[in-house]
Design a protein around this motif. Structure first.
Motif, short mmCIF file in Angstrom:
data_model
loop_
_atom_site.label_atom_id
_atom_site.label_comp_id
_atom_site.label_asym_id
_atom_site.label_seq_id
_atom_site.Cartn_x
_atom_site.Cartn_y
_atom_site.Cartn_z
N THR A 1 -72.55 15.38 13.04
CA THR A 1 -72.58 13.91 13.15
C THR A 1 -71.29 13.35 12.57
O THR A 1 -70.85 13.78 11.50
N ASP B 1 -77.38 11.02 15.41
CA ASP B 1 -76.62 10.39 16.48
C ASP B 1 -75.25 11.06 16.59
O ASP B 1 -74.22 10.42 16.74
N GLY C 1 -74.45 15.83 20.04
CA GLY C 1 -75.43 16.22 21.05
C GLY C 1 -75.20 17.63 21.59
O GLY C 1 -74.23 18.31 21.23
N SER D 1 -81.90 16.44 23.64
CA SER D 1 -80.55 16.05 23.26
C SER D 1 -79.78 15.55 24.47
O SER D 1 -80.09 15.90 25.61
N GLU D 2 -78.78 14.73 24.18
CA GLU D 2 -77.89 14.22 25.22
C GLU D 2 -76.48 14.21 24.64
O GLU D 2 -76.26 13.76 23.52
N GLU E 1 -73.02 13.49 23.32
CA GLU E 1 -72.39 12.32 22.70
C GLU E 1 -73.37 11.23 22.28
O GLU E 1 -72.97 10.16 21.86
N LYS E 2 -74.69 11.52 22.37
CA LYS E 2 -75.67 10.52 21.97
C LYS E 2 -76.61 11.00 20.88
O LYS E 2 -77.41 10.22 20.36
#
Length: 302
Positions: free
Chosen positions: A210, A234, A237, A284-285, A287-288
């Motif tokens: 992060t 955040d 990802g 997970s995604e 970059e998010k």
């Protein structure tokens, strides 16, 4: 004439019953022997009796040969596993003193030689990495061999989270990351020491991946048979196709090759959770951020 026909039919019927009885008894004995062989193989006590060459025993012979091969393969695999585990323990024992010496001399150099501080810091960092790798391998080896076993007991989630917060507060502050853990009175059935290590591995990764100024949260929610503990970040990802691979031993994504790590933390985490009849889900995604959901059996206090 009719009497003769009845007599012949009676002879055929009696003969059929006689031979059916004989073959039925043979089949029954064969099935019993096959079942006995399977039971012995399952218990790891397969006896090596002499194989009959009778044509009727072809199935029994084939089953015997297959079980013998499987038994020997399993025995060889266990022997190889024990050799590897002993080798890992020996390596850990033999490297304990050299690694400790490297740490001591590195710290002495760091205090007395300020001209080569960057190189000295690199040596200390790599020494810590080597020590962590060897200790992790020893833990895995002992857990897989049953030397270290998990002992589940009624445990409060808050008890484990408080310990995790103390462990990672400094690391989070260094990156200006907000580490927030829920206040809950939920209980789970687990080994607190090992579960704390498993959750700590996930929190450690969340902080590591992060960016500065980000957020890492830990939440808990009760279901019918499990308590779900979510570790939410955040951060960078994970690619969808990589999610099934991240729990593999020594797996390291190319996207985090520049970050410290050896790719064994999540493997150990999964082993610990599964040993306690729990499981892990990841969403997970790129970059998010990511959500690691750890499901542990609920503890029903009497």
């Amino acid at each position: 004439m009719i009497e003769i026909i009845i007599l012949i039919v009676g002879i055929f019927v009696l003969s059929g019953i006689f031979w059916h009885s004989i073959f039925y008894q043979k089949e029954k004995k064969l099935l019993n022997r096959l079942q006995q062989m399977l039971d012995c193989a399952i218990d790891g006590e397969l006896e090596r009796t002499e194989i009959s060459e009778e044509k009727y025993s072809a199935l029994e012979n084939s089953m015997k040969q297959h079980l013998d091969s499987s038994f020997l393969a399993r025995k060889n695999q266990q022997e190889q596993k024990e050799v590897i585990q002993k080798l890992i323990s020996d390596i850990a024992h033999q490297t304990l003193t050299p690694i400790s010496n490297l740490k001591i001399y590195g710290e002495i150099l760091s205090e007395t030689n300020h001209e080569n501080q960057e190189e000295i810091d690199t040596i200390l960092e790599q020494t810590e990495k080597l020590d962590f790798l060897i200790q992790s391998l020893v833990k895995l080896s002992r857990m897989e061999s049953g030397i270290i076993a998990v002992h589940s007991e009624d445990t409060t989630i808050t008890q484990m989270l408080e310990s995790i917060q103390q462990q990672f507060n400094v690391k989070a502050r260094e990156k200006n990351i907000t580490l927030s853990l829920c206040d809950t009175d939920l209980h789970v059935l687990c080994d607190p020491k090992w579960t704390e290590e498993a959750l700590g591995n996930i929190v450690d990764n969340a902080i590591k991946y992060t960016a500065c100024g980000g957020n890492v949260q830990v939440k808990a929610e009760q279901y019918s048979f499990f308590v779900k503990i979510d570790i939410i970040d955040d951060g960078i990802g994970i690619e969808k196709e990589e999610i099934p691979k991240i729990f593999g031993r020594f797996y390291r994504s190319l996207s985090v090759a520049d970050q410290p790590g050896v790719g064994i933390g999540l493997f150990l985490t999964r082993e610990i959770i599964q040993a306690q009849k729990g499981y892990i889900k990841v969403t997970s995604e790129r970059e998010k951020g990511s959500i690691f959901s750890v499901f542990l059996p609920i503890s029903k206090k009497e």
